[in-house]
Write a protein that holds these residues in place. Structure first.
Motif, PDB file in Angstrom:
ATOM      1  N   LYS A   1       0.562  -1.063   0.206  1.00 20.86           N
ATOM      2  CA  LYS A   1       0.231   0.093   0.013  1.00 20.86           C
ATOM      3  C   LYS A   1       0.740   1.236   0.055  1.00 20.86           C
ATOM      4  O   LYS A   1       0.796   2.157  -0.879  1.00 20.86           O
ATOM      5  CB  LYS A   1      -0.909  -0.036   1.313  1.00 20.86           C
ATOM      6  CG  LYS A   1      -2.356  -0.467   0.985  1.00 20.86           C
ATOM      7  CD  LYS A   1      -3.228  -0.188   2.223  1.00 20.86           C
ATOM      8  CE  LYS A   1      -4.153  -1.342   2.328  1.00 20.86           C
ATOM      9  NZ  LYS A   1      -4.780  -1.293   3.711  1.00 20.86           N
TER      10      LYS A   1
ATOM     11  N   GLU B   1       2.582   1.631  -3.505  1.00 22.91           N
ATOM     12  CA  GLU B   1       1.405   2.190  -4.237  1.00 22.91           C
ATOM     13  C   GLU B   1       0.996   3.746  -3.978  1.00 22.91           C
ATOM     14  O   GLU B   1       1.195   4.436  -5.098  1.00 22.91           O
ATOM     15  CB  GLU B   1      -0.240   1.553  -3.931  1.00 22.91           C
ATOM     16  CG  GLU B   1      -0.695   0.940  -5.267  1.00 22.91           C
ATOM     17  CD  GLU B   1      -2.090   0.163  -4.793  1.00 22.91           C
ATOM     18  OE1 GLU B   1      -2.938   0.833  -4.516  1.00 22.91           O
ATOM     19  OE2 GLU B   1      -1.589  -1.035  -4.518  1.00 22.91           O
ATOM     20  N   ASN B   2       0.745   4.191  -2.844  1.00 25.20           N
ATOM     21  CA  ASN B   2       0.630   5.502  -2.487  1.00 25.20           C
ATOM     22  C   ASN B   2       1.640   6.429  -3.042  1.00 25.20           C
ATOM     23  O   ASN B   2       1.479   7.397  -3.330  1.00 25.20           O
ATOM     24  CB  ASN B   2       0.422   5.591  -0.914  1.00 25.20           C
ATOM     25  CG  ASN B   2      -1.062   5.617  -0.653  1.00 25.20           C
ATOM     26  OD1 ASN B   2      -1.650   6.698  -1.074  1.00 25.20           O
ATOM     27  ND2 ASN B   2      -1.377   4.901   0.204  1.00 25.20           N
TER      28      ASN B   2
ATOM     29  N   LYS C   1       1.453   7.107  -6.777  1.00 26.68           N
ATOM     30  CA  LYS C   1       0.324   7.679  -6.893  1.00 26.68           C
ATOM     31  C   LYS C   1       0.766   9.404  -6.743  1.00 26.68           C
ATOM     32  O   LYS C   1       0.457  10.255  -7.390  1.00 26.68           O
ATOM     33  CB  LYS C   1      -0.781   7.464  -6.082  1.00 26.68           C
ATOM     34  CG  LYS C   1      -2.246   7.289  -6.857  1.00 26.68           C
ATOM     35  CD  LYS C   1      -3.405   7.037  -5.808  1.00 26.68           C
ATOM     36  CE  LYS C   1      -3.363   5.400  -5.692  1.00 26.68           C
ATOM     37  NZ  LYS C   1      -4.557   5.324  -4.654  1.00 26.68           N
ATOM     38  N   ASN C   2       1.497   9.611  -5.564  1.00 23.95           N
ATOM     39  CA  ASN C   2       1.469  11.166  -5.187  1.00 23.95           C
ATOM     40  C   ASN C   2       2.937  11.688  -5.865  1.00 23.95           C
ATOM     41  O   ASN C   2       3.223  12.748  -5.516  1.00 23.95           O
ATOM     42  CB  ASN C   2       1.671  10.904  -3.688  1.00 23.95           C
ATOM     43  CG  ASN C   2       0.490  10.750  -3.118  1.00 23.95           C
ATOM     44  OD1 ASN C   2      -0.523  10.665  -3.671  1.00 23.95           O
ATOM     45  ND2 ASN C   2       0.704  10.305  -1.668  1.00 23.95           N
ATOM     46  N   GLN C   3       3.561  10.783  -6.784  1.00 25.85           N
ATOM     47  CA  GLN C   3       4.466  11.443  -7.310  1.00 25.85           C
ATOM     48  C   GLN C   3       4.049  12.294  -8.594  1.00 25.85           C
ATOM     49  O   GLN C   3       3.456  12.134  -9.738  1.00 25.85           O
ATOM     50  CB  GLN C   3       5.329  10.431  -8.149  1.00 25.85           C
ATOM     51  CG  GLN C   3       6.376   9.611  -7.048  1.00 25.85           C
ATOM     52  CD  GLN C   3       7.467   9.724  -7.343  1.00 25.85           C
ATOM     53  OE1 GLN C   3       8.134   9.834  -8.338  1.00 25.85           O
ATOM     54  NE2 GLN C   3       8.378  10.123  -6.021  1.00 25.85           N
TER      55      GLN C   3
END
Lengths: 155, 155
Positions: free
Chosen positions: B146, B149-150, B153-155
């Motif tokens: 997780k 993944e996170n 995503k926030n990149q």
DNA sequence: TTTTTGGTTCGTTAATTCCCGAACTAAATA
DNA sequence: TATTTAGTTCGGGAATTAACGAACCAAAAA
């Protein structure tokens, strides 16, 4: 699966786990002892039973057991009127599995910060790389603590 | 801090990191090479510079560099018209730091499941302990994915 | 008191790891 | 073609680690 077959499989597993432990830096005899105490149906072994079961000398058993106790992986009990020690694996708070990892990450984090501090060029390739790694280890540590907290809350 | 002092500190840090690497199972020379490539202002060293700087033989340098390249920790570049190799640390996707940990957790998880499967008593102390550990490693792995993944995503 | 039991400690040996120097190779230069 | 450069490979020695047997010790049993 009948009992005999099962016990054979257990003995095979001792070998497998033993080799795995060696690869993780544990000495062969210590690895076999850990494996023995983990897999067999009998979960308490006396000193002599360990020596017999693994075909090792008393002296090797003695030193390996000393190390395992120092590492907090094995402990023993005694029963009144019985001089034997009953060795078994030490049941620990399960997060102990990650504490090594955590500490190693903290170490690496510190180390990279010291490297950066000593660099002439604060934009060098290595510096940028280490900054990335610092961010990621920080994130990891933060996440780990949250996970732990959550775990205990939901208990 | 003046340059000379800084460089002295860098050389000290090489020793510290070298020892740390040894403790993590890396061979001494390989650890020193890694440390050299990490901390100095110059971040690319030729073979001869490494030999000179660390006072080691060419053969040790050669074997250690081979190992470090196999482990994907070091790589080199060459420049046309120049036969020298310029060694430097390999910049990796930062999550590589945890992949070892992850794999080791997966291994342990599997191992504990095999142990449980072979036990006669499904309520024994060890079984209960291992079940706890399996839960915790599962939780850890889940959390780790997780986090990853996170992050992306926030990149 | 002597013997047995349940281990520990010490010195030695066997195996492994680490590093070196010497010889070598392949490419570039003279 | 001979020499230099930039490394690699091989054999051996030094250091380290692992395991053993023998001697030992302390507590309990005979």
């Amino acid at each position: 699966m009948n009992t005999e077959k099962r016990i054979n499989k257990q003995k095979e597993l001792i070998e497998t786990i033993g080799r795995q432990s060696e690869q993780e830096g544990m000495q062969p005899v210590a690895g076999r002892i850990m494996a023995l105490l983990m897999v067999m149906d009998k979960e308490q072994f006396t000193f002599d039973e360990i020596v017999e079961e693994l075909n090792i000398s008393k002296s090797s058993a003695s030193t390996a057991l000393k190390i395992l106790q120092l590492k907090d992986m094995v402990e023993y009990e005694t029963h009144p009127g019985d001089r034997k020690r009953y060795f078994h694996i030490k049941v620990q708070e399960p997060f102990y599995l990650f504490e090594r990892v955590k500490n190693s990450m903290i170490e690496k984090n510190k180390m990279m910060k010291s490297i950066i501090k000593l660099k002439a060029d604060p934009e060098s390739k290595n510096v940028l790389f280490f900054k990335d790694l610092i961010r990621i280890t920080d994130l990891f540590l933060e996440n780990y603590e949250k996970m732990k907290e959550n775990f205990f809350k939901n208990q």
